[in-house]
Motif scaffolding. Sequence first.
Motif, mmCIF file in Angstrom:
data_model
loop_
_atom_site.group_PDB
_atom_site.id
_atom_site.type_symbol
_atom_site.label_atom_id
_atom_site.label_comp_id
_atom_site.label_asym_id
_atom_site.label_seq_id
_atom_site.Cartn_x
_atom_site.Cartn_y
_atom_site.Cartn_z
ATOM 1 N N UNK A 180 0.850 -1.195 0.000
ATOM 2 C CA UNK A 180 0.000 0.000 0.000
ATOM 3 C C UNK A 180 0.885 1.243 0.000
ATOM 4 N N UNK A 181 1.383 1.599 -1.161
ATOM 5 C CA UNK A 181 2.411 2.642 -1.256
ATOM 6 C C UNK A 181 1.917 4.022 -0.857
ATOM 7 N N UNK A 182 0.634 4.337 -1.085
ATOM 8 C CA UNK A 182 0.132 5.662 -0.715
ATOM 9 C C UNK A 182 -0.458 5.683 0.695
ATOM 10 N N UNK A 183 -0.369 4.554 1.385
ATOM 11 C CA UNK A 183 -0.749 4.472 2.801
ATOM 12 C C UNK A 183 -2.171 4.974 3.049
ATOM 13 N N UNK A 184 -3.094 4.579 2.146
ATOM 14 C CA UNK A 184 -4.485 4.994 2.320
ATOM 15 C C UNK A 184 -5.363 3.859 2.830
ATOM 16 N N UNK A 185 -4.720 2.793 3.317
ATOM 17 C CA UNK A 185 -5.420 1.634 3.874
ATOM 18 C C UNK A 185 -6.318 0.964 2.833
ATOM 19 N N UNK A 186 -5.889 1.064 1.569
ATOM 20 C CA UNK A 186 -6.630 0.451 0.483
ATOM 21 C C UNK A 186 -5.649 0.079 -0.614
#
Length: 312
Positions: free
Chosen positions: A160-166
Amino acid sequence: MKIVLIAFVFAVIIEASYGQEDFRSVDGDVLSDEAPGSKDYDHEAFLGEDLAEEYDEMVPEESQKRLGEIFTKIDVDTDGNVDTKELEKWIANAQENYIGRDTEKRLEKLDLDENGSVSWEEFFNVTYGELKDDDWDTKENDFSYRDMLNKDKNRWKVADTDDDDSCSLDELNALCHPQHFDRMRNLVFEETLTELDENKDGFIDIEEYISDVYKPENENESEPEWVEAEREQFKSDRDKNSDGKLDEQEIRDWVTPDSSDFALDEAQHLIAESDSNQDGVLTKKEVVGNFDIFVGSQATDWGKMFEGHDEF
């Protein structure tokens, strides 16, 4: 399917119709988890696992017909021959396409709200939602769902590279096929070393390597032949400096290999097996005449083979 040998477990349990999947570094091979040199390995390397299975349902005449169509696709320069470079590129593309299709299938199962991505909540509910409280601490053959959940959490954080929990499709691809993504390679190495390095000396010796896939039920039990084959592979292929154990680089070479090396090796192998006149290239006649080297065949259900597969 051949038993997938020696690696880490990333099991995803998804409704009964989808079954349980193991994501492993497939015995250090990114093309197939079948035995290298076997026809099943060649078929999966040439087509991708899912299309290889569909080909197995074709009658020989249809396998040959479709293989002839594929030959035209591989022969990029249209000179009537397929050389090593063209075949290598085809194999690499076949694997990339298979991985993409596989991840899209997983997205469809995991994306409960159908918004095009998978949240951690969705992933957890689909993967672990049916477990009971007692299941979490049950351990069998060194496996537990709690350990698996911890691995999933660690992989999720890296994927999850953008760390948006998705996880988007690309991020889910990295989660499901980590050995193909540079950002996941350190984690794959760390997982493998943690699981197999029983004496915690920072190496994987041959007994640790074997014990991951074979534990005798009693002291007098004789090792199966496939275990001896694994020992030989450890000595000949894995332990490059012949010191009886795998160091960090040897482990990385094993669990996160360069896929291009495998594609080239397989292309050279397929040409060697089917190049009747030994001129170093393949004609359509040579490929179709040796169709069982490239693809399988068996029954009559072949119509959906190329539906939706633009790469073919």
